[in-house]
Design a protein around this motif. Structure first.
Motif, PDB file in Angstrom:
ATOM      1  N   SER A   6      59.792  55.750   4.647  1.00 14.17           N
ATOM      2  CA  SER A   6      60.090  54.537   3.881  1.00 14.17           C
ATOM      3  C   SER A   6      59.102  54.436   2.741  1.00 14.17           C
ATOM      4  CB  SER A   6      59.990  53.300   4.779  1.00 14.17           C
ATOM      5  OG  SER A   6      60.978  53.318   5.779  1.00 14.17           O
ATOM      6  N   SER A  40      55.581  54.292   4.719  1.00 15.44           N
ATOM      7  CA  SER A  40      55.510  54.114   6.163  1.00 15.44           C
ATOM      8  C   SER A  40      56.421  55.146   6.814  1.00 15.44           C
ATOM      9  CB  SER A  40      55.954  52.707   6.568  1.00 15.44           C
ATOM     10  OG  SER A  40      55.950  52.560   7.991  1.00 15.44           O
ATOM     11  N   TRP A  44      63.110  50.609   8.632  1.00 15.88           N
ATOM     12  CA  TRP A  44      63.627  49.289   8.979  1.00 15.88           C
ATOM     13  C   TRP A  44      65.115  49.193   8.658  1.00 15.88           C
ATOM     14  CZ3 TRP A  44      59.003  49.894   6.163  1.00 15.88           C
ATOM     15  CH2 TRP A  44      57.834  49.667   6.917  1.00 15.88           C
ATOM     16  N   ARG A  57      60.624  44.879   5.368  1.00 14.83           N
ATOM     17  CA  ARG A  57      59.536  45.273   6.269  1.00 14.83           C
ATOM     18  C   ARG A  57      59.172  44.122   7.215  1.00 14.83           C
ATOM     19  NH1 ARG A  57      54.060  44.815   6.147  1.00 14.83           N
ATOM     20  NH2 ARG A  57      54.107  43.844   4.084  1.00 14.83           N
ATOM     21  N   ALA A 151      55.546  46.670  11.618  1.00 15.16           N
ATOM     22  CA  ALA A 151      55.800  46.438  10.193  1.00 15.16           C
ATOM     23  C   ALA A 151      54.708  47.103   9.340  1.00 15.16           C
ATOM     24  CB  ALA A 151      55.859  44.945   9.894  1.00 15.16           C
ATOM     25  N   PHE A 153      52.556  49.428   6.950  1.00 16.33           N
ATOM     26  CA  PHE A 153      52.734  50.352   5.833  1.00 16.33           C
ATOM     27  C   PHE A 153      51.363  50.740   5.310  1.00 16.33           C
ATOM     28  CE2 PHE A 153      51.746  46.705   3.321  1.00 16.33           C
ATOM     29  CZ  PHE A 153      51.284  47.184   2.101  1.00 16.33           C
TER      30      PHE A 153
END
Length: 260
Positions: A6, A40, A44, A57, A151, A153
């Protein structure tokens, strides 16, 4: 091997890093993305937006993960991390972060970096993903505990960051991930300087207060309690690992791990 990652435009403002898009990239081509995007290895769910960055996110939006990222911010050199990963036979890509070798408040300029450990296939279980934290916490006791966040990153690394990798070993097998790792047993296999201590042992905390190990309920910086180590600065920490119901001590100076 392709890795689903991501990505979002690079920014140092975490409040702006909310919308991501998913891309498939070859593992050996990661360096450019890690330096040009926030990223990341968690993917999601998409929302109803037609925007290309349509993956919001949030932990409840967790869909899958293609690997785990270990954030090292204290107490471990890049070479030591490479040795541990190679001894485990794991594939990895390692890149220094924006705070690498930078003085941070009361912390000296030391190695700070991210370790990307790809899975052999996408992992869709939230419980198993968070359990991987325990596995890596036994290997790298100074790991940032926030890496278990669904969540999570990472900010893009600077263009002059150091990036090293070893992709000649094995990808972490998601079928072998257990929801409850025996961290003590993993530590025994990984750390040369492994030791065991009595919970009644006296610990001197960083603030000078003395306390027994069994009184610790959360992570606390302390002086290394090993008799053979004259620790003039608080280079260790002690923590109570709730899901294992055990106490653990790690000293970055003498690179030792102790368990009750």
């Amino acid at each position: 091997m392709n890795l689903q990652i991501s990505i979002a435009p690079a920014t140092q403002d975490a409040s702006l890093a909310t919308k991501f898009k998913s891309e498939n990239v070859k593992v050996n081509n990661l360096e450019e993305i890690l330096k040009s995007h926030n990223y990341s290895l968690i993917n999601w769910k998409t929302d109803d937006s037609t925007d290309i960055y349509n993956r919001y996110r949030k932990s409840e939006n967790f869909e899958s993960a293609s690997g785990y990222i270990v954030d090292i911010d204290d107490g471990l050199t890049i070479d030591d991390a490479k040795d541990k990963l190679d001894s485990l036979g794991l594939n990895y890509v390692m890149i220094t972060s924006k705070s690498h070798q930078v003085v941070k408040k009361d912390k000296p300029a030391i190695d700070r970096f991210h370790i990307i450990v790809p899975f052999n296939k996408p992992l869709k279980s939230k419980e198993k993903y968070q359990a991987v934290f325990g596995y890596f916490a036994a290997i790298f006791p100074s790991i940032d505990s926030s890496t278990r966040d669904l969540a999570r990153f990472y900010f893009a690394s600077p263009n002059d960051s150091i990036c090293v990798s070893n992709l000649d070993n094995n990808y972490l097998d998601v079928d072998e991930i257990k929801t409850s790792w025996n961290l003590k047993e993993i530590s025994k296999k990984i750390h040369r300087n492994y030791w065991e201590f009595d919970p009644s042992m006296e610990i001197t905390l960083a603030n000078g207060k003395s306390i027994t190990a069994s009184e610790i309920t959360s992570k606390k910086p302390c002086y290394c309690p090993k008799p053979e180590h004259e620790d003039n600065t608080p280079s260790a920490f002690i923590d109570y690992v709730k899901d294992q119901d055990k106490h653990m001590i790690y000293c970055s100076s003498c690179d030792s791990v102790g368990w009750v």
